[in-house]
Design a protein around this motif. Structure first.
Motif, PDB file in Angstrom:
ATOM      1  N   VAL A  93       1.237  12.193   3.033  1.00 14.97           N
ATOM      2  CA  VAL A  93       1.007  11.176   2.004  1.00 14.97           C
ATOM      3  C   VAL A  93       0.456  11.846   0.752  1.00 14.97           C
ATOM      4  CG1 VAL A  93      -0.251   9.084   1.391  1.00 14.97           C
ATOM      5  CG2 VAL A  93       0.590   9.383   3.725  1.00 14.97           C
ATOM      6  N   ALA A  94       1.056  11.509  -0.388  1.00 16.61           N
ATOM      7  CA  ALA A  94       0.573  11.977  -1.688  1.00 16.61           C
ATOM      8  C   ALA A  94       0.312  10.769  -2.566  1.00 16.61           C
ATOM      9  CB  ALA A  94       1.590  12.900  -2.345  1.00 16.61           C
ATOM     10  N   ILE A  95      -0.779  10.803  -3.289  1.00 14.21           N
ATOM     11  CA  ILE A  95      -1.115   9.731  -4.233  1.00 14.21           C
ATOM     12  C   ILE A  95      -0.627  10.151  -5.604  1.00 14.21           C
ATOM     13  CG2 ILE A  95      -2.960   8.350  -5.247  1.00 14.21           C
ATOM     14  CD1 ILE A  95      -4.585   8.904  -2.701  1.00 14.21           C
ATOM     15  N   GLY A  96       0.271   9.369  -6.175  1.00 12.27           N
ATOM     16  CA  GLY A  96       0.875   9.755  -7.444  1.00 12.27           C
ATOM     17  C   GLY A  96       1.627  11.065  -7.295  1.00 12.27           C
ATOM     18  N   GLN A  97       1.349  11.993  -8.162  1.00  9.18           N
ATOM     19  CA  GLN A  97       1.967  13.317  -8.104  1.00  9.18           C
ATOM     20  C   GLN A  97       1.040  14.340  -7.460  1.00  9.18           C
ATOM     21  OE1 GLN A  97       5.192  13.637  -9.075  1.00  9.18           O
ATOM     22  NE2 GLN A  97       5.052  11.415  -9.411  1.00  9.18           N
ATOM     23  N   GLY A  98       0.033  13.864  -6.737  1.00  8.49           N
ATOM     24  CA  GLY A  98      -0.935  14.759  -6.119  1.00  8.49           C
ATOM     25  C   GLY A  98      -0.366  15.474  -4.910  1.00  8.49           C
ATOM     26  N   PRO A  99      -1.178  16.309  -4.278  1.00  5.97           N
ATOM     27  CA  PRO A  99      -0.709  17.083  -3.125  1.00  5.97           C
ATOM     28  C   PRO A  99      -0.543  16.192  -1.889  1.00  5.97           C
ATOM     29  CG  PRO A  99      -3.046  17.435  -3.459  1.00  5.97           C
ATOM     30  CD  PRO A  99      -2.581  16.614  -4.621  1.00  5.97           C
ATOM     31  N   PHE A 100       0.319  16.628  -0.985  1.00  4.36           N
ATOM     32  CA  PHE A 100       0.494  15.919   0.280  1.00  4.36           C
ATOM     33  C   PHE A 100      -0.596  16.334   1.255  1.00  4.36           C
ATOM     34  CE2 PHE A 100       4.773  15.518  -1.424  1.00  4.36           C
ATOM     35  CZ  PHE A 100       5.121  14.232  -1.053  1.00  4.36           C
ATOM     36  N   ARG A 101      -1.031  15.364   2.054  1.00  9.37           N
ATOM     37  CA  ARG A 101      -1.930  15.680   3.154  1.00  9.37           C
ATOM     38  C   ARG A 101      -1.502  14.899   4.380  1.00  9.37           C
ATOM     39  NH1 ARG A 101      -6.160  12.073   4.275  1.00  9.37           N
ATOM     40  NH2 ARG A 101      -6.534  10.432   2.751  1.00  9.37           N
ATOM     41  N   ASP A 102      -1.776  15.464   5.551  1.00  6.92           N
ATOM     42  CA  ASP A 102      -1.398  14.814   6.797  1.00  6.92           C
ATOM     43  C   ASP A 102      -2.301  13.617   7.062  1.00  6.92           C
ATOM     44  OD1 ASP A 102       0.625  16.560   7.253  1.00  6.92           O
ATOM     45  OD2 ASP A 102      -0.403  17.728   8.784  1.00  6.92           O
ATOM     46  N   VAL A 103      -1.683  12.503   7.441  1.00  4.49           N
ATOM     47  CA  VAL A 103      -2.410  11.266   7.707  1.00  4.49           C
ATOM     48  C   VAL A 103      -1.999  10.763   9.091  1.00  4.49           C
ATOM     49  CG1 VAL A 103      -2.659   8.847   7.032  1.00  4.49           C
ATOM     50  CG2 VAL A 103      -2.630  10.631   5.284  1.00  4.49           C
ATOM     51  N   PRO A 104      -2.964  10.522   9.999  1.00  2.32           N
ATOM     52  CA  PRO A 104      -2.609   9.977  11.318  1.00  2.32           C
ATOM     53  C   PRO A 104      -2.291   8.497  11.227  1.00  2.32           C
ATOM     54  CG  PRO A 104      -4.982  10.208  11.139  1.00  2.32           C
ATOM     55  CD  PRO A 104      -4.411  10.790   9.875  1.00  2.32           C
ATOM     56  N   ALA A 105      -1.648   7.975  12.271  1.00  2.00           N
ATOM     57  CA  ALA A 105      -1.159   6.598  12.242  1.00  2.00           C
ATOM     58  C   ALA A 105      -2.278   5.571  12.178  1.00  2.00           C
ATOM     59  CB  ALA A 105      -0.278   6.341  13.457  1.00  2.00           C
ATOM     60  N   ARG A 106      -3.491   5.921  12.552  1.00  2.00           N
ATOM     61  CA  ARG A 106      -4.575   4.929  12.500  1.00  2.00           C
ATOM     62  C   ARG A 106      -5.198   4.839  11.109  1.00  2.00           C
ATOM     63  NH1 ARG A 106      -7.251   8.690  16.515  1.00  2.00           N
ATOM     64  NH2 ARG A 106      -8.061  10.375  15.265  1.00  2.00           N
ATOM     65  N   ASP A 107      -4.800   5.696  10.188  1.00  2.00           N
ATOM     66  CA  ASP A 107      -5.311   5.693   8.817  1.00  2.00           C
ATOM     67  C   ASP A 107      -4.504   4.701   7.983  1.00  2.00           C
ATOM     68  OD1 ASP A 107      -5.703   6.476   5.994  1.00  2.00           O
ATOM     69  OD2 ASP A 107      -6.757   8.217   6.817  1.00  2.00           O
ATOM     70  N   TRP A 108      -5.164   3.919   7.143  1.00  2.00           N
ATOM     71  CA  TRP A 108      -4.453   2.902   6.362  1.00  2.00           C
ATOM     72  C   TRP A 108      -3.438   3.526   5.406  1.00  2.00           C
ATOM     73  CZ3 TRP A 108      -4.657   2.352   0.989  1.00  2.00           C
ATOM     74  CH2 TRP A 108      -5.631   3.104   0.336  1.00  2.00           C
ATOM     75  N   LEU A 109      -3.657   4.784   5.003  1.00  2.00           N
ATOM     76  CA  LEU A 109      -2.708   5.439   4.115  1.00  2.00           C
ATOM     77  C   LEU A 109      -1.374   5.740   4.805  1.00  2.00           C
ATOM     78  CD1 LEU A 109      -5.016   7.953   2.201  1.00  2.00           C
ATOM     79  CD2 LEU A 109      -3.762   6.028   1.209  1.00  2.00           C
ATOM     80  N   TRP A 110      -1.345   5.682   6.138  1.00  2.00           N
ATOM     81  CA  TRP A 110      -0.099   5.864   6.882  1.00  2.00           C
ATOM     82  C   TRP A 110       0.877   4.733   6.581  1.00  2.00           C
ATOM     83  CZ3 TRP A 110       2.874   4.146  11.194  1.00  2.00           C
ATOM     84  CH2 TRP A 110       3.578   5.126  11.883  1.00  2.00           C
ATOM     85  N   ASN A 111       0.322   3.591   6.128  1.00  2.00           N
ATOM     86  CA  ASN A 111       1.114   2.413   5.781  1.00  2.00           C
ATOM     87  C   ASN A 111       1.918   1.902   6.975  1.00  2.00           C
ATOM     88  OD1 ASN A 111       0.871   1.604   2.822  1.00  2.00           O
ATOM     89  ND2 ASN A 111       1.122   3.822   2.663  1.00  2.00           N
ATOM     90  N   GLY A 112       1.203   1.598   8.037  1.00  2.00           N
ATOM     91  CA  GLY A 112       1.847   1.117   9.239  1.00  2.00           C
ATOM     92  C   GLY A 112       2.079  -0.375   9.218  1.00  2.00           C
ATOM     93  N   ASN A 113       3.146  -0.767   9.866  1.00  2.00           N
ATOM     94  CA  ASN A 113       3.339  -2.154  10.249  1.00  2.00           C
ATOM     95  C   ASN A 113       3.278  -2.169  11.762  1.00  2.00           C
ATOM     96  OD1 ASN A 113       3.864  -4.881  10.177  1.00  2.00           O
ATOM     97  ND2 ASN A 113       5.712  -4.701   8.938  1.00  2.00           N
ATOM     98  N   ALA A 114       3.231  -3.335  12.361  1.00  2.00           N
ATOM     99  CA  ALA A 114       3.171  -3.391  13.810  1.00  2.00           C
ATOM    100  C   ALA A 114       4.407  -2.734  14.412  1.00  2.00           C
ATOM    101  CB  ALA A 114       3.067  -4.836  14.272  1.00  2.00           C
ATOM    102  N   MET A 115       4.224  -2.035  15.517  1.00  2.00           N
ATOM    103  CA  MET A 115       5.327  -1.462  16.283  1.00  2.00           C
ATOM    104  C   MET A 115       5.188  -1.973  17.706  1.00  2.00           C
ATOM    105  SD  MET A 115       5.682   2.390  14.772  1.00  2.00           S
ATOM    106  CE  MET A 115       6.193   2.643  13.059  1.00  2.00           C
TER     107      MET A 115
END
Length: 664
Positions: free
Chosen positions: A185-207
């Motif tokens: 996940v990158a915010i704007g043009q910032g660097p990418f960082r690894d985000v686990p599925a429980r983090d809101w930045l993962w942008n999960g919907n129900a599975m």
């Protein structure tokens, strides 16, 4: 995760931390030890670090509050110690498993699945369920694939820590689960960082089987005529990819009406000044008012704007073979104890099975769409895992493939289905697939009243205003505002702390905080986002999950116009609560760019429809450009996402697209 301390010392430290923040009558050794054991078990099972280091005072108390109230609501019978603290929230008693129109035994096993079907539907949420019903009832033999499992209803009624509404960072029972891959996940043009599925930045919907509809809020708004013509109405701001839909409200209106009648919507009478005409009223009256909704209605009259009941895919009387809402004290995030809420698992999927033409396979995911040399769909590659942890793979042949896995996963599947003939992935993958990722940013305010305004009778949202969907000076679009869902004790105590409506150092379970819980109210609403081409889903080259699928990268930011719309809703919500007599009002904090994309539960836009393949990924009939037999029937097709919850539009558009497929 940090290396745990020896068990005895670690347990003792956690006990001390818990005792330090509890109100004194709750500092009983047995309760303290039970909470400590629960915290340690959860931390180790979910690889969470909060068991091994104290958090800041607000987070520490919020976490222990989550544990306390969840512990009290986990059993069928509330313990005497916790009865005064959770009794008002007690879920309905269960003598047996809640009613389920789709039972676990109705699902297929991998060995039951045949090699050839007329159609495969990937995903079982709002769009996938509707596509499954429409195609199966038209006589096509279909297979529905769902990545998630199908947890039993009892589990989804009892666990207040692993619900989507919890903030502990645990994996929700409705998915994604601990086997989910990380996303870059990158915010704007910032660097990418690894985000686990429980983090809101993962942008999960129900599975899970039923997708987001398994535990959603079920607000059933129609998009307004202007929502389909945002670029024509407002122009295209600099840096935006705002565009009109290839449809108009009039094209979708008959399908809106059919969905409302078929699944059951309660609400009305409606006063929305921006709404389009209806060919029929919704079939059920609105649910009763609550104390806060009465206050808000009176305040709106003084402020001079209109109010109306929130339309809900919730039965206010028995309808469609399902019971009426019993107005229990928990709703969104949990299973409905009487199946009054219309989810895919309780409506469209059972009807697809009843046709005799559908097979549903859970815990299995499409890893690639199969196409021939000309690009015509010929099936899907499927991967799953046995109960013993062994991976299995199959190819299913079908002349029609319908993607309904959500905006992120549907785009991922097209990008990850490259062949020699289509080296960049399917569709116009190099340019349009994955772009225009959007969802909903929310504006609103929180308040504390002198009197109790919460009666803990669900579902919660009852009074709304649609006045601010459009026509706001200097704002592109806008959104609705409504009172919040029936609160959970954990979510309420967290909100009180995070907003500063109670002191950060207030002990967990104290009379001060528990009196405040029933005097707390929120008014919230989504804003219509202005979409940018740089907000997108891409693949992460060289990185694969344990199933061999290429992982995802998400990048982008909200647009400056989105923040202006959000600030407008915040101001309107705060003024509304003040007029309603709140003692203290706390508006949501303003944002500054760049802001992460808001593509969680309302994700949309990555495969948007259009008349031109240079600016869209799918045709107006849902077919992926250049690929006969390959369609999309979820929120991915949305050009814009409205200033309202989008599920009714997903359902109506999926019905339109699927009946078009069947007519061929």
């Amino acid at each position: 995760m940090t290396t745990p301390a020896p068990t005895d010392a670690r347990t003792a430290a956690v006990r001390e931390r818990i005792a330090a923040v509890l109100d004194s009558p709750l500092r009983r050794p047995a309760l303290r030890d039970e909470l400590a054991a629960r915290l340690l078990d959860l931390a180790d099972a979910h690889a969470m670090t909060w068991a091994d280091a104290p958090l800041d005072p607000v987070a520490e108390r919020a976490l222990v509050g989550d544990l306390l109230y969840a512990h009290g609501l986990a059993a069928d019978r509330v313990s005497p110690v916790l009865a005064p603290h959770v009794g008002a929230w007690s879920p309905p008693p269960l003598s047996e498993e809640p009613p389920a129109l789709l039972r676990p035994e109705d699902l297929a096993r991998p060995e039951d699945v045949q090699d050839v079907y007329d159609a495969v539907v990937v995903g079982s949420g709002a769009g996938g369920g509707m596509a499954a019903q429409a195609l199966a009832e038209a006589g096509l033999r279909i297979l529905v694939l769902e990545r998630g499992g199908y947890p039993r209803s009892r589990e989804l009624l009892r666990d207040h820590l692993r619900t989507p509404r919890a903030s502990t960072g645990l994996f929700p029972l409705t998915g994604p689960g601990p086997d989910a891959e990380t996303r870059g996940v990158a915010i704007g043009q910032g660097p990418f960082r690894d985000v686990p599925a429980r983090d809101w930045l993962w942008n999960g919907n129900a599975m899970t089987l039923g997708g987001g509809t398994r535990a959603y809020g079920a607000q059933a708004w129609r998009f307004a005529p202007r929502d389909f013509a945002m670029a024509s109405t407002y122009g295209v701001p600099e840096g935006s990819s705002l565009a009109d839909w290839p449809l108009r409200y009039e094209d979708l209106e008959p399908f809106y009406t059919r969905v409302e009648q078929q699944l059951g919507v309660s609400g009305g009478p409606f006063t929305d000044p921006w709404a389009g005409p209806r060919s029929a009223p919704v079939p059920m009256p609105a649910l009763p008012v609550s104390p806060i909704s009465e206050r808000l209605s009176a305040a709106a009259a003084r402020l001079g704007f209109g109010v109306q009941p929130v339309p809900l895919l919730v039965n206010s009387r028995p309808y469609g073979g399902r019971g009426a809402c019993i107005r229990c004290s928990q709703c969104i995030g949990f299973e409905c104890p009487v199946a009054a809420r219309a989810g895919s698992h309780s409506t469209t999927l059972p009807r697809a099975l009843a046709s005799g033409n559908a097979t549903i396979l859970a815990s299995a995911q499409a890893s690639r769409v199969l196409v021939d040399g000309a690009g015509r769909a010929r099936g899907v590659a499927v991967v799953g895992e046995t109960a013993e942890g062994r991976l299995w793979r199959r190819e299913i042949i079908a002349g029609v493939v319908v993607l309904a896995a959500g905006a992120i996963e549907s785009a991922r599947l097209l990008l990850d289905s490259a062949t020699d003939a289509f080296p960049g992935g399917l569709g116009n993958a190099a340019d349009q697939v994955g772009r225009h990722l959007q969802g909903h940013s929310y504006g609103g305010a929180s308040a504390l009243f002198a009197e109790e305004v919460v009666d803990l009778r669900g579902p919660g949202p009852r009074t709304s205003t649609a006045d601010f969907r459009h026509g706001n000076d200097g704002i592109i679009g806008g959104g609705i505002l409504a009172d919040e869902f029936v609160p959970t004790p954990a979510s309420t105590q967290r909100a009180l702390r995070e907003t500063g409506l109670i002191a950060a150092e207030e002990p967990v379970g104290s009379p001060v905080i528990e009196r405040a819980m029933l005097r707390f109210a929120r008014v919230m609403g989504p804003i219509q986002e202005v979409t940018t081409a740089d907000s997108r889903v891409r693949l992460d080259p060289g990185r694969r999950d344990r199933f061999g699928r290429t992982q995802v990268r998400l990048s982008g930011s909200l647009h400056a116009e989105d923040l202006r719309g959000r600030d407008m809703l915040i101001a309107r919500a705060a003024a509304w609560l003040e007029e309603a007599g709140a003692q203290r009002v706390v508006p949501m904090r303003p944002m500054s760019l760049p802001v992460p994309v808001s593509a969680g539960q309302h994700q949309a836009g990555t495969l948007r429809m259009g008349e031109d393949p240079a600016t869209s990924a799918t045709r107006p009939d849902g077919q992926v450009w250049g690929h006969e037999g390959l369609f999309v029937a979820d929120g991915s097709t949305h050009v814009t996402n409205g200033g309202v919850n989008p599920v009714l539009t997903i359902l109506a558009n999926a019905l339109r697209i699927s009946e078009g497929i069947a007519a061929r």
